[in-house]
Write a protein that holds these residues in place. Structure first.
Motif, short mmCIF file in Angstrom:
data_model
loop_
_atom_site.label_atom_id
_atom_site.label_comp_id
_atom_site.label_asym_id
_atom_site.label_seq_id
_atom_site.Cartn_x
_atom_site.Cartn_y
_atom_site.Cartn_z
N ARG A 15 0.82 -1.22 0.00
CA ARG A 15 0.00 0.00 0.00
C ARG A 15 0.85 1.26 0.00
NH1 ARG A 15 -5.81 -1.40 2.39
NH2 ARG A 15 -5.79 -3.61 1.92
N THR A 16 2.12 1.14 -0.36
CA THR A 16 2.96 2.32 -0.52
C THR A 16 2.45 3.14 -1.69
OG1 THR A 16 4.86 1.10 0.31
CG2 THR A 16 5.33 3.12 -0.89
N PHE A 17 2.44 4.46 -1.55
CA PHE A 17 1.91 5.31 -2.61
C PHE A 17 2.96 6.30 -3.10
CE2 PHE A 17 0.94 7.56 1.33
CZ PHE A 17 1.33 8.87 1.04
N GLU A 18 2.72 6.82 -4.27
CA GLU A 18 3.57 7.86 -4.85
C GLU A 18 2.70 8.98 -5.36
OE1 GLU A 18 5.58 6.57 -8.36
OE2 GLU A 18 3.88 5.40 -9.10
N GLN A 19 3.20 10.20 -5.27
CA GLN A 19 2.46 11.35 -5.78
C GLN A 19 2.67 11.46 -7.28
OE1 GLN A 19 0.35 13.40 -4.21
NE2 GLN A 19 0.61 12.42 -2.21
N VAL A 20 1.56 11.47 -8.03
CA VAL A 20 1.64 11.61 -9.48
C VAL A 20 0.66 12.68 -9.93
CG1 VAL A 20 2.29 9.19 -9.79
CG2 VAL A 20 -0.12 9.84 -9.89
N LEU A 21 0.88 13.20 -11.11
CA LEU A 21 -0.08 14.14 -11.68
C LEU A 21 -1.39 13.42 -11.98
CD1 LEU A 21 2.24 16.02 -14.20
CD2 LEU A 21 1.23 16.98 -12.12
N VAL A 22 -2.49 14.07 -11.70
CA VAL A 22 -3.79 13.47 -11.99
C VAL A 22 -3.90 13.15 -13.48
CG1 VAL A 22 -6.27 13.95 -12.09
CG2 VAL A 22 -4.98 14.48 -10.02
N SER A 23 -3.30 13.99 -14.31
CA SER A 23 -3.35 13.75 -15.75
C SER A 23 -2.60 12.49 -16.17
CB SER A 23 -2.77 14.96 -16.50
OG SER A 23 -1.43 15.21 -16.09
N ASP A 24 -1.74 11.96 -15.26
CA ASP A 24 -0.99 10.74 -15.56
C ASP A 24 -1.71 9.48 -15.11
OD1 ASP A 24 1.08 12.12 -16.74
OD2 ASP A 24 2.29 12.22 -14.91
N LEU A 25 -2.85 9.62 -14.43
CA LEU A 25 -3.61 8.44 -14.01
C LEU A 25 -4.16 7.71 -15.23
CD1 LEU A 25 -5.62 9.82 -10.94
CD2 LEU A 25 -3.60 8.32 -10.91
N ARG A 26 -4.21 6.39 -15.12
CA ARG A 26 -4.69 5.55 -16.20
C ARG A 26 -5.79 4.62 -15.68
NH1 ARG A 26 -2.75 8.99 -18.42
NH2 ARG A 26 -1.03 9.03 -19.94
N PRO A 27 -6.62 4.07 -16.58
CA PRO A 27 -7.65 3.11 -16.13
C PRO A 27 -7.04 2.00 -15.30
CG PRO A 27 -8.00 3.69 -18.43
CD PRO A 27 -6.70 4.33 -18.04
N ASP A 28 -7.72 1.63 -14.22
CA ASP A 28 -7.34 0.58 -13.28
C ASP A 28 -6.29 1.02 -12.26
OD1 ASP A 28 -9.09 -1.22 -14.47
OD2 ASP A 28 -7.59 -1.96 -15.86
N ASP A 29 -5.82 2.27 -12.33
CA ASP A 29 -4.96 2.77 -11.25
C ASP A 29 -5.74 2.82 -9.94
OD1 ASP A 29 -2.70 3.07 -12.75
OD2 ASP A 29 -2.84 5.23 -12.99
N VAL A 30 -5.03 2.61 -8.84
CA VAL A 30 -5.62 2.69 -7.51
C VAL A 30 -5.02 3.90 -6.80
CG1 VAL A 30 -5.86 1.55 -5.26
CG2 VAL A 30 -5.97 0.20 -7.37
N VAL A 31 -5.86 4.75 -6.22
CA VAL A 31 -5.38 5.94 -5.53
C VAL A 31 -5.87 5.95 -4.09
CG1 VAL A 31 -5.26 7.30 -7.66
CG2 VAL A 31 -7.34 7.35 -6.29
N LEU A 32 -5.10 6.56 -3.24
CA LEU A 32 -5.45 6.74 -1.83
C LEU A 32 -6.05 8.13 -1.65
CD1 LEU A 32 -5.27 5.94 1.22
CD2 LEU A 32 -2.99 6.99 1.21
N VAL A 33 -7.24 8.19 -1.05
CA VAL A 33 -7.91 9.46 -0.78
C VAL A 33 -8.13 9.55 0.73
CG1 VAL A 33 -9.88 10.94 -1.24
CG2 VAL A 33 -9.04 9.39 -3.03
N ARG A 34 -7.51 10.54 1.35
CA ARG A 34 -7.64 10.73 2.80
C ARG A 34 -8.87 11.58 3.11
NH1 ARG A 34 -2.42 11.64 1.39
NH2 ARG A 34 -0.79 10.25 2.23
N PRO A 35 -9.35 11.52 4.37
CA PRO A 35 -10.49 12.36 4.76
C PRO A 35 -10.21 13.83 4.48
CG PRO A 35 -10.05 10.73 6.46
CD PRO A 35 -8.92 10.62 5.47
N GLY A 36 -11.18 14.48 3.88
CA GLY A 36 -11.05 15.90 3.57
C GLY A 36 -10.45 16.20 2.22
N GLU A 37 -9.88 15.20 1.55
CA GLU A 37 -9.28 15.43 0.25
C GLU A 37 -10.33 15.33 -0.86
OE1 GLU A 37 -4.70 13.87 0.98
OE2 GLU A 37 -6.12 12.61 -0.13
N THR A 38 -10.00 15.91 -2.00
CA THR A 38 -10.87 15.83 -3.17
C THR A 38 -10.57 14.56 -3.95
OG1 THR A 38 -10.93 18.25 -3.34
CG2 THR A 38 -11.57 16.99 -5.30
N ILE A 39 -11.60 13.84 -4.33
CA ILE A 39 -11.43 12.62 -5.12
C ILE A 39 -10.94 13.01 -6.51
CG2 ILE A 39 -12.59 10.60 -6.08
CD1 ILE A 39 -14.56 10.80 -3.72
N PRO A 40 -9.80 12.46 -6.97
CA PRO A 40 -9.18 12.96 -8.20
C PRO A 40 -9.76 12.43 -9.50
CG PRO A 40 -7.82 11.26 -7.23
CD PRO A 40 -8.95 11.48 -6.27
#
Length: 230
Positions: A15-40
């Motif tokens: 469950r280690t995560f890396e910060q990436v540009l939202v524009s670089d997300l691809r189908p089937d990517d998994v992202v971590l969203v913390r409380p208070g954050e905007t869903i990307p």
């Protein structure tokens, strides 16, 4: 829309995560969203429970509860016609059969053993699930079953068959509403009629000892598609 997202590359094993540009997300990517954050991006909850403010989408000010959902099944199926039978076959690679594919060569051997034409006719385009990469349409197991059964039923209306071969677990599961325990047995499916559940071609190549059970079942069922004068 946020500029960055926390992508979890190896979910769920790591469950280690890396910060990436939202524009670089691809189908089937998994992202971590913390409380208070905007869903990307559009997606479904895989783990954890929380609430989301959907006021911009729905106008509803109260937060909406979010919980894990069953991810859509993934499979590709090809419908073929051989003599008086239809075959709904799992595509091992997800792509159409090629003439020299080992899986296709095995299928031809099975058809010859069954006394059916060994050059089956392709019926329509492959069925690939999920249908959509993005969006909120229900693409869970029940929706997949309804779609596959509707697809086969429409082809049966065009030209009936005496036995529907379901080759591979996705075909058995989503057309026959059965599981691997049904392999090598005859099924009666409402709206589709008589069917024969078989292991997938790739599984038969990986575990050739299964072929003996297929041949035994074939001998029991062959009378369904063999004509009297054959």
């Amino acid at each position: 829309m946020p500029a960055f997202a926390a992508r979890v590359a190896a979910f769920p094993t790591n469950r280690t995560f890396e910060q990436v540009l939202v524009s670089d997300l691809r189908p089937d990517d998994v992202v971590l969203v913390r409380p208070g954050e905007t869903i990307p991006a559009d997606g479904c909850v895989l783990d954890g429970v929380s609430c989301a403010n959907e006021a911009l989408l729905t106008g509803e000010s109260a937060p909406v509860a979010k919980a894990p959902v069953v991810p859509p099944p993934r499979f590709a199926l090809q419908l073929l016609r051989a003599g008086r039978c239809l075959l709904l076959v799992e595509l091992p690679t997800g792509e159409r059969f090629q003439t020299r594919d080992p899986a296709y060569m095995l299928l031809k051997d099975m058809l010859r053993a069954a006394g059916l034409p060994d050059s089956p006719q392709i019926v329509g385009d492959p069925v690939r699930w999920p249908l959509l990469v993005r969006g909120t349409m229900d693409q869970g197991p029940d929706a997949a079953r309804d779609f596959v059964q509707g697809f086969v039923s429409a082809r049966l209306e065009d030209e009936p068959c005496v036995c529907l071969w379901l080759i591979g677990l996705p075909a058995v599961r989503f057309a026959g509403e059965a599981d691997a325990e049904a392999f090598n047995t005859e099924l009666q499916i409402e709206g589709l009629g008589c069917a024969w559940a078989l292991p997938g071609l790739e599984l038969l190549m990986e575990e050739p000892q299964r072929k003996a059970q297929v041949w035994q079942a074939m001998r029991r069922l062959m009378a369904r598609w063999k004509t009297i004068d054959e």
